[in-house]
Design a protein around this motif. Structure first.
Motif, PDB file in Angstrom:
ATOM      1  N   ARG A   1      40.659  46.299  43.894  1.00 42.68           N
ATOM      2  CA  ARG A   1      41.159  46.184  42.570  1.00 42.68           C
ATOM      3  C   ARG A   1      40.064  46.544  41.665  1.00 42.68           C
ATOM      4  O   ARG A   1      40.124  47.396  40.771  1.00 42.68           O
ATOM      5  CB  ARG A   1      41.073  44.577  42.058  1.00 42.68           C
ATOM      6  N   ARG A   2      38.761  46.654  42.070  1.00 47.42           N
ATOM      7  CA  ARG A   2      37.594  47.029  41.229  1.00 47.42           C
ATOM      8  C   ARG A   2      37.449  48.488  41.480  1.00 47.42           C
ATOM      9  O   ARG A   2      37.364  49.422  40.640  1.00 47.42           O
ATOM     10  CB  ARG A   2      36.259  46.369  42.000  1.00 47.42           C
ATOM     11  N   CYS A   3      37.950  49.072  42.775  1.00 49.01           N
ATOM     12  CA  CYS A   3      38.010  50.465  43.107  1.00 49.01           C
ATOM     13  C   CYS A   3      38.964  51.398  41.943  1.00 49.01           C
ATOM     14  O   CYS A   3      38.923  52.242  41.512  1.00 49.01           O
ATOM     15  CB  CYS A   3      38.436  50.706  44.399  1.00 49.01           C
ATOM     16  N   ARG A   4      40.199  50.507  41.871  1.00 50.06           N
ATOM     17  CA  ARG A   4      41.314  50.925  40.927  1.00 50.06           C
ATOM     18  C   ARG A   4      40.568  51.096  39.455  1.00 50.06           C
ATOM     19  O   ARG A   4      40.834  51.747  38.685  1.00 50.06           O
ATOM     20  CB  ARG A   4      42.416  49.960  40.955  1.00 50.06           C
ATOM     21  N   GLU A   5      40.059  49.959  39.205  1.00 51.19           N
ATOM     22  CA  GLU A   5      39.618  49.995  37.649  1.00 51.19           C
ATOM     23  C   GLU A   5      38.414  51.100  37.520  1.00 51.19           C
ATOM     24  O   GLU A   5      38.221  51.455  36.354  1.00 51.19           O
ATOM     25  CB  GLU A   5      38.440  48.626  37.556  1.00 51.19           C
TER      26      GLU A   5
END
Length: 145
Positions: A57-61
């Motif tokens: 999720r953080r990578c996608r953010e």
């Protein structure tokens, strides 16, 4: 259900602050390992799955595409830190390039709007310089003719 017996997909999604469909998708494309299944077929996850889902999720953010996330996950298994840094650096280079493109776009559009405000006033839209500018200039404002 206690944590020792595993987390449901809903609990994993809440803890990772993502949606249940995202968890299913990440599992389907192999970013999350296939979940264990209970007798009734329900998925069961553990704390490592939560950590991995948060990482994804953080990578996608940060705008990482799926393939780069896959690459980061691959190197997390023991490759040198420089491998992860190189992946992140490539993404950073792309972001900086996009920022330059957006700055050029902003400057051109600001110029077009300024020309319209200065030259058109309340004349008919068909006579507005904005239409001519958008049809005949590229992102840098150079004439396409």
């Amino acid at each position: 259900m206690g944590e020792k017996s595993g987390l449901t997909i809903g609990r994993l999604a809440r803890r990772a602050k993502c949606s249940v469909p995202s968890v299913r998708y990440y599992e389907e494309i192999g970013l999350l390992p296939a979940a264990r299944r209970r007798e009734g077929g329900h998925r069961v996850y553990d704390v490592q799955d939560v950590q991995r889902a948060v990482f994804i999720r953080r990578c996608r953010e940060f705008g990482f595409p799926i393939e780069r996330i896959r690459d980061l996950l691959e190197v997390s298994g023991g490759a040198p830190c420089s491998a992860a840094r190189d992946i992140a650096q490539a993404h950073l280079d792309e972001i900086r390039s996009k920022l330059r493109e957006l700055a050029a776009l902003e400057a051109s559009l600001a110029r077009f709007v300024g020309d319209c405000a200065a030259g058109c006033g309340d004349s008919a839209a068909r006579d507005c310089s904005l239409f001519d500018d958008l049809a005949t200039h590229d992102l840098t404002g150079a004439s396409a003719n």
